[in-house]
Motif scaffolding. Structure first.
Motif, PDB file in Angstrom:
ATOM      1  N   ILE A 292       0.831  -1.211   0.000  1.00  0.00           N
ATOM      2  CA  ILE A 292       0.000   0.000   0.000  1.00  0.00           C
ATOM      3  C   ILE A 292       0.861   1.254   0.000  1.00  0.00           C
ATOM      4  O   ILE A 292       0.651   2.186  -0.798  1.00  0.00           O
ATOM      5  N   LEU A 293       1.881   1.267   0.894  1.00  0.00           N
ATOM      6  CA  LEU A 293       2.748   2.443   0.987  1.00  0.00           C
ATOM      7  C   LEU A 293       3.560   2.639  -0.294  1.00  0.00           C
ATOM      8  O   LEU A 293       3.807   3.770  -0.722  1.00  0.00           O
ATOM      9  N   THR A 294       3.986   1.538  -0.916  1.00  0.00           N
ATOM     10  CA  THR A 294       4.736   1.619  -2.173  1.00  0.00           C
ATOM     11  C   THR A 294       3.893   2.289  -3.253  1.00  0.00           C
ATOM     12  O   THR A 294       4.372   3.155  -4.001  1.00  0.00           O
ATOM     13  N   ASN A 303       5.586  10.894   0.351  1.00  0.00           N
ATOM     14  CA  ASN A 303       7.006  10.904  -0.006  1.00  0.00           C
ATOM     15  C   ASN A 303       7.718   9.683   0.590  1.00  0.00           C
ATOM     16  O   ASN A 303       7.213   9.022   1.497  1.00  0.00           O
ATOM     17  N   MET A 304       8.896   9.411   0.074  1.00  0.00           N
ATOM     18  CA  MET A 304       9.665   8.224   0.453  1.00  0.00           C
ATOM     19  C   MET A 304      10.011   8.214   1.940  1.00  0.00           C
ATOM     20  O   MET A 304       9.913   7.179   2.611  1.00  0.00           O
ATOM     21  N   GLN A 305      10.392   9.356   2.467  1.00  0.00           N
ATOM     22  CA  GLN A 305      10.795   9.444   3.871  1.00  0.00           C
ATOM     23  C   GLN A 305       9.639   9.098   4.815  1.00  0.00           C
ATOM     24  O   GLN A 305       9.807   8.374   5.797  1.00  0.00           O
ATOM     25  N   MET A 313      11.523   1.753   8.837  1.00  0.00           N
ATOM     26  CA  MET A 313      12.700   1.480   8.024  1.00  0.00           C
ATOM     27  C   MET A 313      13.443   2.779   7.747  1.00  0.00           C
ATOM     28  O   MET A 313      12.878   3.872   7.874  1.00  0.00           O
ATOM     29  N   THR A 314      14.680   2.639   7.323  1.00  0.00           N
ATOM     30  CA  THR A 314      15.391   3.798   6.794  1.00  0.00           C
ATOM     31  C   THR A 314      14.892   4.027   5.365  1.00  0.00           C
ATOM     32  O   THR A 314      14.291   3.128   4.749  1.00  0.00           O
ATOM     33  N   THR A 315      15.158   5.202   4.849  1.00  0.00           N
ATOM     34  CA  THR A 315      14.735   5.513   3.477  1.00  0.00           C
ATOM     35  C   THR A 315      15.373   4.548   2.478  1.00  0.00           C
ATOM     36  O   THR A 315      14.719   4.081   1.543  1.00  0.00           O
ATOM     37  N   PHE A 318      13.654   1.141   2.630  1.00  0.00           N
ATOM     38  CA  PHE A 318      12.353   1.179   1.970  1.00  0.00           C
ATOM     39  C   PHE A 318      12.509   1.185   0.453  1.00  0.00           C
ATOM     40  O   PHE A 318      11.776   0.506  -0.272  1.00  0.00           O
ATOM     41  N   ARG A 319      13.504   1.953  -0.038  1.00  0.00           N
ATOM     42  CA  ARG A 319      13.765   1.999  -1.480  1.00  0.00           C
ATOM     43  C   ARG A 319      14.139   0.612  -2.011  1.00  0.00           C
ATOM     44  O   ARG A 319      13.698   0.213  -3.097  1.00  0.00           O
TER      45      ARG A 319
END
Length: 323
Positions: A292-294, A303-305, A313-315, A318-319
């Motif tokens: 969902i967040l993706t 935003n990614m952050q 998670m760290t950015t 997550f990436r």
């Protein structure tokens, strides 16, 4: 995660128990018939120190000695009745928690060191008793024509769940030669018991907890088959040592209270299955949340952050997950 040292220590202590040791050989040699008596087994020093054949140097009029030393896992002596006669025999077990790709050589060394030790001991006894030497050949070897050595049978018990893909005979370790040459190469086979591929019918031939240990390891990667194996087994209670072997070889978490001598393995496996089911459900929820967040990030809504923060998670983590 099992450590090699801990697994080796636990499995060696387990296989040393007379009931388990005898059970393994009764399965191997007699198809489950109770011939090897646990009460008749006697521990033998596993240190194989040998001065091979007391080689005689005629020029120096002295014997040349080359000492060799090896250590077996477990070696026991026993007397087996055959055709109304008692046969004295030595039985050895090498327990393996991992596959050993030079096992035929290793076992062959143990067996022949033991035979060499017997020859040396017999020669030493002749010297001590000042027995009469009847020929130059007997003098050179120290072993008389009428002397006899005790047979040794060595068995490998592999506690891993994967199939043993190592060599099972000495010639498996050699480059293939012509049949003309190979028929002159002496071979040495290992005797092997492993959980992989053993049938439920054969498991029933074991009378000790070795039946449950091998069965649990065999089905450790399939929780449904593991559960069916245990619930259909009339012996649900297991001794602590056997439970420890299952725990260390399957990474199964088994809760054992202080002072307990037996444990209900059906309950332990049921708890394990429920625990794994909970983990799988939680992992499923996390995968759904990540998806969902993706999508929100891809659609430019989040935003990614911020998405990474919501997943703890760290950015960068997550990436990586997004990819």
């Amino acid at each position: 995660m099992k450590t090699i040292g801990a697994a080796d220590t636990i499995t060696k202590a387990y296989i040393r128990e007379n009931a388990v040791f005898a059970d393994a050989f009764n399965y191997l040699i007699y198809g489950g018939r109770q011939v090897v008596n646990p009460e008749e087994l006697k521990e033998v020093d596993t240190t194989e120190i040998i001065i091979p054949f007391n080689t005689y140097d005629e020029n120096k009029d002295e014997k040349k000695n080359a000492a060799v030393q090896k250590y077996r896992d477990v070696l026991k002596s026993t007397v087996i009745m055959q055709d109304s006669q008692a046969a004295y025999i030595l039985l050895g077990i090498e327990n393996q928690t991992d596959i050993h790709y030079a096992m035929p050589v290793r076992n062959g060394i143990y067996d022949f060191l033991q035979y060499g030790k017997q020859v040396s001991d017999i020669a030493a006894r002749h010297r001590k008793q000042k027995d009469k030497v009847r020929s130059h050949a007997e003098f050179l070897s120290g072993f008389y024509k009428t002397d006899r050595i005790v047979p040794v049978v060595t068995l490998v018990v592999y506690f891993g769940s994967d199939e043993w893909d190592g060599p099972v005979k000495l010639t498996d370790m050699m480059e293939k030669l012509s049949s003309t040459l190979m028929k002159y190469v002496q071979d040495y086979k290992i005797h092997l018991i492993q959980p992989y591929g053993i049938s439920d019918k054969d498991l029933q031939k074991f009378q000790s907890s070795l039946r449950e240990v091998l069965g649990c390891i065999k089905y450790s990667k399939d929780k449904e088959k593991l559960w069916n194996f245990m619930k259909d087994n009339p012996r649900m209670n297991m001794d602590i040592m056997a439970a420890r072997v299952i725990e260390v070889m399957t990474n199964m978490s088994i809760e054992i209270s202080d002072g307990e001598e037996t444990i209900d393995m059906c309950k332990a496996i049921e708890d394990m299955i429920e625990e794994r089911a909970c983990i799988e459900r939680e992992e499923g929820k996390l995968e759904g949340k990540l998806e969902i967040l993706t999508n929100l990030v891809k659609d430019g809504i989040l935003n990614m952050q911020e998405a990474a923060k919501r997943m703890n998670m760290t950015t960068e983590e997550f990436r990586t997950k997004m990819k």
